[in-house]
Design a protein around this motif. Structure first.
Motif, PDB file in Angstrom:
ATOM      1  N   LEU A   1       0.835  -1.207   0.000  1.00 42.67           N
ATOM      2  CA  LEU A   1       0.000   0.000   0.000  1.00 42.67           C
ATOM      3  C   LEU A   1       0.863   1.247   0.000  1.00 42.67           C
ATOM      4  N   LEU A   2       1.845   1.302   0.893  1.00 46.92           N
ATOM      5  CA  LEU A   2       2.711   2.477   0.975  1.00 46.92           C
ATOM      6  C   LEU A   2       3.457   2.701  -0.331  1.00 46.92           C
ATOM      7  N   LEU A   3       3.983   1.639  -0.926  1.00 51.88           N
ATOM      8  CA  LEU A   3       4.741   1.775  -2.163  1.00 51.88           C
ATOM      9  C   LEU A   3       3.854   2.284  -3.296  1.00 51.88           C
ATOM     10  N   ARG A   4       2.627   1.763  -3.392  1.00 50.28           N
ATOM     11  CA  ARG A   4       1.698   2.217  -4.435  1.00 50.28           C
ATOM     12  C   ARG A   4       1.336   3.680  -4.243  1.00 50.28           C
ATOM     13  N   GLU A   5       1.062   4.064  -3.001  1.00 46.11           N
ATOM     14  CA  GLU A   5       0.632   5.429  -2.741  1.00 46.11           C
ATOM     15  C   GLU A   5       1.753   6.440  -2.968  1.00 46.11           C
ATOM     16  N   LEU A   6       2.975   6.060  -2.646  1.00 49.82           N
ATOM     17  CA  LEU A   6       4.100   6.964  -2.910  1.00 49.82           C
ATOM     18  C   LEU A   6       4.318   7.163  -4.402  1.00 49.82           C
ATOM     19  N   GLY A   7       3.908   6.187  -5.188  1.00 54.89           N
ATOM     20  CA  GLY A   7       4.135   6.263  -6.627  1.00 54.89           C
ATOM     21  C   GLY A   7       3.012   6.895  -7.415  1.00 54.89           C
ATOM     22  N   LYS A   8       1.873   7.167  -6.762  1.00 53.92           N
ATOM     23  CA  LYS A   8       0.725   7.682  -7.512  1.00 53.92           C
ATOM     24  C   LYS A   8       0.730   9.208  -7.553  1.00 53.92           C
ATOM     25  N   LYS A   9       0.009   9.751  -8.503  1.00 52.69           N
ATOM     26  CA  LYS A   9      -0.161  11.200  -8.612  1.00 52.69           C
ATOM     27  C   LYS A   9      -1.387  11.592  -7.811  1.00 52.69           C
ATOM     28  N   VAL A  10      -1.183  12.363  -6.769  1.00 53.97           N
ATOM     29  CA  VAL A  10      -2.289  12.729  -5.894  1.00 53.97           C
ATOM     30  C   VAL A  10      -2.984  13.986  -6.413  1.00 53.97           C
ATOM     31  N   LYS A  11      -4.309  13.985  -6.314  1.00 48.79           N
ATOM     32  CA  LYS A  11      -5.095  15.126  -6.782  1.00 48.79           C
ATOM     33  C   LYS A  11      -5.698  15.917  -5.630  1.00 48.79           C
ATOM     34  N   ASN A  12      -5.924  15.253  -4.510  1.00 45.12           N
ATOM     35  CA  ASN A  12      -6.564  15.885  -3.357  1.00 45.12           C
ATOM     36  C   ASN A  12      -5.871  15.351  -2.113  1.00 45.12           C
ATOM     37  N   VAL A  13      -4.991  16.161  -1.526  1.00 41.41           N
ATOM     38  CA  VAL A  13      -4.159  15.689  -0.418  1.00 41.41           C
ATOM     39  C   VAL A  13      -5.003  15.260   0.776  1.00 41.41           C
ATOM     40  N   ASN A  14      -5.939  16.104   1.207  1.00 37.98           N
ATOM     41  CA  ASN A  14      -6.713  15.798   2.406  1.00 37.98           C
ATOM     42  C   ASN A  14      -7.522  14.512   2.258  1.00 37.98           C
ATOM     43  N   ALA A  15      -8.241  14.382   1.149  1.00 35.95           N
ATOM     44  CA  ALA A  15      -9.057  13.184   0.933  1.00 35.95           C
ATOM     45  C   ALA A  15      -8.185  11.946   0.812  1.00 35.95           C
TER      46      ALA A  15
END
Length: 211
Positions: A109-123
């Protein structure tokens, strides 16, 4: 020894030594790199926050010393974008605070999330909390059941709404349910104040179970 790790945090030890906290296949460990902040060190720049590394290392207790770097994914480059940096920093901190041993699903999970392009930080941060809580095995009932009123009391032990020891706005619980169930949850707008209160609740829930 050989292992795969994500760099959660890096600090200076003394004037030029490097100390980093890593999370990976051998758990959460502290890495020490002598003179790691010197440009001429062959491993200079490797152990930056968010980078993924496969390394050969020596271990003494909870301290590891790298011998060689086999592979590296420089995810730190993604943090050049400010919003991306905020998100990557926050989820790394969450793992640093609340994850104490290696779990393959949490690592993934952490590895996937670090690699994704985030659009909404809070959500995205709140969604990460929800995913992490469930992967840790704490299935909070407030995400699935219970009537939501203007204010609700929650039992931190099982997350049940009703006679509990934690009071929070019902609208925050409804927001968490939306974030959990919506595929396009990043479209949800969350004010700074609401985010701060909801995050405090999730931190308190995790602290209750991981202390």
């Amino acid at each position: 020894m050989k292992g795969e790790f994500i760099v959660l945090r890096r600090v200076r030890g003394g004037d030029v030594d490097l100390v980093a906290t890593l999370y990976g296949t051998h758990g959460k460990l502290t890495l020490f790199l002598k003179e790691g902040y010197l440009n001429e060190n062959p491993l200079f720049g490797v152990f930056e926050p968010f980078n993924w590394v496969e390394i050969d290392f020596q271990q003494a207790g909870n301290i590891i010393i790298p011998n060689d770097v086999r592979r590296i994914k420089r995810l730190s480059y993604k943090a050049r974008d400010y919003e991306q940096f905020l998100y990557m920093s926050k989820i790394s901190e969450i793992v640093l605070w609340f994850v104490h041993s290696y779990d393959e699903k949490i690592y993934g999970l952490l590895l996937r999330e670090l690699g994704k392009k985030v659009k909404n930080v809070n959500a995205s941060v709140l969604r990460f909390y929800i995913n992490l809580i469930e992967l840790l095995g704490y299935t909070p009932k407030f995400l699935y059941e219970g009537k939501v009123r203007k204010r609700v009391r929650i039992n931190l032990e099982n997350g049940e709404i009703g006679k509990g020891n934690y009071e929070i706005k019902g609208s925050y619980i409804e927001l968490l349910r939306k974030i959990k169930n919506m595929e396009d949850y990043e479209r949800i707008k969350i004010t700074r104040g609401s985010f701060r209160e909801i995050e405090k609740f999730l931190k308190d829930f995790l602290s209750f179970h991981t202390k």
